[in-house]
Design a protein around this motif. Structure first.
Motif, PDB file in Angstrom:
ATOM      1  N   SER A  37       0.807  -1.221   0.000  1.00 37.95           N
ATOM      2  CA  SER A  37       0.000   0.000   0.000  1.00 37.95           C
ATOM      3  C   SER A  37       0.842   1.274   0.000  1.00 37.95           C
ATOM      4  O   SER A  37       0.295   2.372  -0.033  1.00 37.95           O
ATOM      5  CB  SER A  37      -0.938   0.020   1.219  1.00 37.95           C
ATOM      6  OG  SER A  37      -1.879  -1.026   1.155  1.00 37.95           O
ATOM      7  N   GLN A  68      -5.617  -6.140   2.484  1.00 36.48           N
ATOM      8  CA  GLN A  68      -6.597  -5.470   1.626  1.00 36.48           C
ATOM      9  C   GLN A  68      -7.947  -5.342   2.338  1.00 36.48           C
ATOM     10  O   GLN A  68      -8.621  -4.310   2.237  1.00 36.48           O
ATOM     11  CB  GLN A  68      -6.758  -6.237   0.319  1.00 36.48           C
ATOM     12  CG  GLN A  68      -5.546  -6.147  -0.597  1.00 36.48           C
ATOM     13  CD  GLN A  68      -5.689  -7.006  -1.835  1.00 36.48           C
ATOM     14  OE1 GLN A  68      -6.667  -7.763  -1.983  1.00 36.48           O
ATOM     15  NE2 GLN A  68      -4.736  -6.913  -2.747  1.00 36.48           N
ATOM     16  N   GLU A  88      -7.661  -2.539   4.914  1.00 37.19           N
ATOM     17  CA  GLU A  88      -7.717  -1.224   4.273  1.00 37.19           C
ATOM     18  C   GLU A  88      -9.155  -0.858   3.894  1.00 37.19           C
ATOM     19  O   GLU A  88      -9.581   0.292   4.058  1.00 37.19           O
ATOM     20  CB  GLU A  88      -6.824  -1.211   3.031  1.00 37.19           C
ATOM     21  CG  GLU A  88      -5.339  -1.173   3.326  1.00 37.19           C
ATOM     22  CD  GLU A  88      -4.833   0.233   3.613  1.00 37.19           C
ATOM     23  OE1 GLU A  88      -5.578   1.047   4.201  1.00 37.19           O
ATOM     24  OE2 GLU A  88      -3.683   0.530   3.244  1.00 37.19           O
TER      25      GLU A  88
END
Length: 249
Positions: free
Chosen positions: A30, A229, A232
């Motif tokens: 990220s 993921q 996030e």
């Protein structure tokens, strides 16, 4: 800055493994400026990410005798810094009790984490004064759960203890789908992310590095990437799991 705590009522459930690999994912996948803050006196995350000798100053951050910035140092991973642990943290629960400042960790995070996009906390196990501080400071608490009824019971205890004070994200850890007990647990909670039991993950302690840095194409590395993921997305506003069926946007 968002704070993600890796916490468990029990030890030996892959807590540090999650903390180190998620911190690596945040920094690498990220491209987040990431700080891993090791709060566990066993200092396993510190061992995996640093060759520096501990100076027994980790607890002094909480008495404000040492500026946390002086103990933060870079790791071999770009954008990933470490605020390490040492044996002085064995007295942290007593210190929190004596200081009687319920949001001390949250205030320190505002200072130590001001230059970061993500802060990952590797927390000591147990329901303690330290865990209470963590619950008040974290935006999301990731809880590794071994796929078994006993571990699920421990997670339920954590959820009941915390109530609505914190957003929880249970994660099945050390999963072996060949085991009937594990398969049944995964069937009960198909929406929980799962991290496999794999030899490549065990190699972390030998290589002293996150899985993604030396075996990025393996199932273990991909599982950590997928979990990150999901984290996030939740931090971005997707509904977050709370105990007893409640949800937080």
């Amino acid at each position: 800055m968002a704070t993600i705590a890796i916490y468990s009522l029990k030890g030996g459930v892959g807590k540090t493994t999650l903390a180190v690999n998620l911190a690596w994912c945040a920094a690498t996948l990220s491209a987040r400026r990431t700080l891993l803050w090791d709060l566990d006196p066993q200092a396993a995350s510190t061992y995996l990410l640093s060759d520096r000798k501990a100076k027994s100053q980790a607890q002094a951050v909480f008495t404000k005798d040492v500026d946390p910035a002086k103990l933060i140092h870079k790791t071999s991973t770009a954008r990933l810094d470490l605020l390490g642990a040492d044996r002085s943290l064995r007295g942290l629960d007593v210190l929190f009790h004596e200081l009687d400042k319920k949001k001390l960790l949250a205030k320190l995070l505002a200072t130590a984490g001001k230059d970061y996009d993500r802060v990952i906390l590797d927390c000591p196990p147990g329901i303690t004064e330290t865990s209470d501080q963590v619950m008040r400071a974290a935006d999301l608490i990731v809880v590794p759960v071994i796929p078994s009824p006993l571990s699920e019971r421990a997670f339920a205890d954590v959820a009941e203890q915390l109530g609505s004070r914190a957003a929880l994200m249970p994660v099945h850890a050390m999963v072996d789908r060949r085991r009937k007990v594990h398969a049944e647990a995964l069937a009960r909670h198909p929406d929980w992310p799962a991290i496999p039991m794999a030899s490549v993950i065990e190699q972390m302690t030998v290589k002293r590095a996150p899985v993604g840095s030396f075996a990025p194409r393996t199932a273990g590395a991909q599982a950590f990437a997928g979990l990150w993921q999901a984290i996030e997305k939740r931090l971005a506003g997707t509904p977050i799991f709370l105990p007893r069926g409640r949800f937080r946007a």
